[in-house]
Write an enzyme that holds these catalytic residues in place. Structure first.
Site, PDB file in Angstrom:
ATOM      1  N   HIS A 119       0.970  -1.333   0.038  1.00  0.00           N
ATOM      2  CA  HIS A 119      -0.107   0.169  -0.083  1.00  0.00           C
ATOM      3  C   HIS A 119       0.371   1.304   0.208  1.00  0.00           C
ATOM      4  CE1 HIS A 119      -2.795   3.174   1.847  1.00  0.00           C
ATOM      5  NE2 HIS A 119      -3.864   2.112   0.802  1.00  0.00           N
ATOM      6  N   ASP A 177      -8.745  12.863  -7.544  1.00  0.00           N
ATOM      7  CA  ASP A 177      -7.961  11.131  -6.911  1.00  0.00           C
ATOM      8  C   ASP A 177      -9.550  10.331  -6.617  1.00  0.00           C
ATOM      9  OD1 ASP A 177      -7.442   9.094  -5.194  1.00  0.00           O
ATOM     10  OD2 ASP A 177      -5.607  10.837  -4.341  1.00  0.00           O
ATOM     11  N   MET A 178     -10.386   9.521  -7.497  1.00  0.00           N
ATOM     12  CA  MET A 178     -11.091   8.660  -7.753  1.00  0.00           C
ATOM     13  C   MET A 178     -10.907   7.894  -7.145  1.00  0.00           C
ATOM     14  SD  MET A 178     -12.189  10.049 -11.502  1.00  0.00           S
ATOM     15  CE  MET A 178     -12.837   7.817 -11.786  1.00  0.00           C
ATOM     16  N   LYS A 229     -19.482   1.537 -16.493  1.00  0.00           N
ATOM     17  CA  LYS A 229     -18.588   2.490 -16.886  1.00  0.00           C
ATOM     18  C   LYS A 229     -17.004   2.249 -15.732  1.00  0.00           C
ATOM     19  CE  LYS A 229     -20.796   5.804 -19.332  1.00  0.00           C
ATOM     20  NZ  LYS A 229     -21.157   6.912 -19.542  1.00  0.00           N
ATOM     21  N   GLY A 310     -10.386  19.145  -6.433  1.00  0.00           N
ATOM     22  CA  GLY A 310      -9.263  19.399  -5.332  1.00  0.00           C
ATOM     23  C   GLY A 310      -8.764  20.378  -4.591  1.00  0.00           C
TER      24      GLY A 310
END
Lengths: 355, 355
Positions: A119, A177-178, A229, A310
């Site tokens: 991670h 950031d998704m 999607k 952001g």
């Protein structure tokens, strides 16, 4: 209730100190600390110091290589592949980012793959570093499987995030950031804790049926963003960051839980120099104007302000740098246990100035 | 009702012939015809021959340069920028694709921008060409503004599609072709025609309020995929394909309607050679295995088969190549008018073999 507030520097110091106590060298610990603290500063608490106890557990189990030897292989003039040697992801990801920056500065474009990592914190940390250097940056990583394919009923895909940063000139950088799931797993946990039902777009049961019961959803799978999607995007990330780099993928990843195995995650970085397309000052002028145009556009009723991706996190970051990071009582207790375990006095990191 | 069925070759011929009648050279017309027919073959009727009447109108208005001079500028060893000179997008996009293929074959990675183009058909046409050459390909383009920013109430962003193709070895290539809105504008038109209400996630009114009335939605704006995430992706596409290449962007695009101006759209192409990361046969083996793994995974109740992105379209393509393309009565009427206008006998393109 007493409020627990910690400064940026002290949180970084605390994380570095705790990691040092379990055997991680300080220079590497400082990188992990910077990534985690950045998440807390930006209001992404799920990826901040809250992750530390899991890192510590994995380190204590011997699942993580504390002294990884990061081998870099050049794949072409503007491409490289790094083997993370089962270290914590942050160090290797930063190396990949620095390589992408160097290549993009020299050639305009770069792609760097990274395999065999654990991670690496918030994905946007790395593109933000690229944007600091005037580059448009992207990072993707595969993560532990929590999501079913579209039409499926078992966890095969991670929430596989896509992070991008675009330098904003004099304006705040645009930072995306998704995750590629509709919502994060943590949202179901919160609903369960609060005794709330969930929208039936969040998760499916272990049989693959939509559910409004967070308990059933937690035992089942998350649903991809917008159905097919998000499924496509999650697959794309898994293939590019995982399969292509030689990392693990789908639900084949080891080390998902609190066992002694590393995660064998993969990630991929792209950097592009906009000044190859036009003069730097022209790009800056255009992007500043673009941001202003979006912000000045007509708002929906009840909306005070339109934000760029952001923008709110960056505002939080500025605020937290001045006013400190608020740590919830539950998280404080968890970090206290961690500090106690390794023999550190937590109180001394929490400044009374902020109270 | 009589069924109208046309073969792939005859649809290509028909489109080329009609475009020739309005002044487009045959070699360029054949490219447009191949792109439009590919969409019809793959069951994406909205982007097939249905688009032809709009192209013809724009050509007749003098909005499109029929003899564009496509200037290519090298921006770095693996980067290029093409000026589409206000031609139809298909020719320039194919040139950009071919350049991306050549650069990626030589260097492993390529990025090609294209500015000053008109509509280029289905975005996935171009990455599919890259995948045919064993490359992983991406194409993005900005499109006419139909979507509000997250929190906004006016059309600033297009449905800005993202298309990716990944070569599948012996299996069908993975093909993603997704708009960044929740649904296409056309879905609202269909609902209006059928007197149906729409889910309140599709569109907002001109005041920015969610609506279930397709008429209000059509007068308002589409909503981005999953809210802030689709908004971020649509911005990203607009900035990379539009602003960065020197094309138009946001709602500044001219030529949106049926006027005499070109569209000044932009697009961006990435190509990556997976054989830089591992031997071609290893990549093929991994990707074939990956596809098999997804397909064999547990299905939700009522689901017969899990599909990879693009798999159903590819199956339709195979079928339509053999059995012909079914043209709806409404579309047939439209194409008939077009053929009549330019003095072509439509009937001779529709084979009786298929009836």
């Amino acid at each position: 209730m007493e409020k627990h507030i910690i400064s940026q520097e002290n949180e970084q110091g605390l994380i570095t100190d705790i990691l040092e106590k379990v055997g991680l060298g300080r220079s590497q610990g400082q990188i992990v600390a910077d990534v985690l603290t950045k998440a807390d500063l930006r209001g992404i608490g799920s990826h901040g110091i809250a992750r530390l106890s899991w890192y510590v557990k994995k380190i204590k189990l011997g699942a993580v290589n504390l002294n990884p030897s990061l081998e870099l292989k050049r794949l072409g003039p503007t491409m490289a592949l790094i083997d993370g040697d089962n270290g914590l992801g942050h160090l290797a990801a930063l190396k990949a980012t620095e390589e992408a920056i160097a290549l993009a500065k020299e050639y305009g474009l770069a792609c760097v793959g990274l395999r065999n990592m654990n991670h690496f914190g918030i994905a946007s940390y790395y593109p933000m570093k690229m944007a600091d250097q005037g580059l448009i940056g992207l990072a993707i990583t595969n993560t532990l499987p929590l999501m079913a394919p579209f039409g499926g009923a078992e966890r095969k895909l991670g929430s596989n995030p896509i992070a991008v940063a675009i330098p904003g000139g004099k304006k705040t950088d645009i930072v995306i950031d998704m995750s590629t799931s509709n919502v994060a797993y943590g949202k179901l946990e919160v609903a369960l804790r609060n005794g709330q039902s969930i929208p039936d777009t969040w998760a499916i049961t272990a049989e693959g049926q939509r559910t409004t019961d967070p308990k059933e959803g937690l035992a089942g799978s998350l649903l991809p963003l917008g159905g097919p999607k998000g499924y496509g995007l999650a697959l794309l990330v898994d293939i590019m960051a995982g399969l292509l780099t030689g990392a693990s993928y789908l639900d084949r990843m080891p080390g998902l839980g609190q066992d002694e195995k590393g995660q064998e995650l993969g990630s991929l970085y792209l950097a592009l120099d906009p000044s190859r397309f036009m003069a730097r000052e022209d790009f800056n002028r255009l992007i500043e104007d673009y941001i202003a145009d979006i912000k000045a556009s007509k708002k929906a009723q009840g909306v005070d302000q339109i934000f760029l991706p952001g923008e709110r996190s960056s505002a939080k970051e500025e605020k937290s740098k001045k006013e400190g990071i608020v740590i919830s009582p539950g998280l404080y207790k968890e970090v206290k246990e961690l500090a106690d375990q390794v023999g550190l006095d937590l109180e001394k990191y929490f400044s009374t100035n902020f109270k």
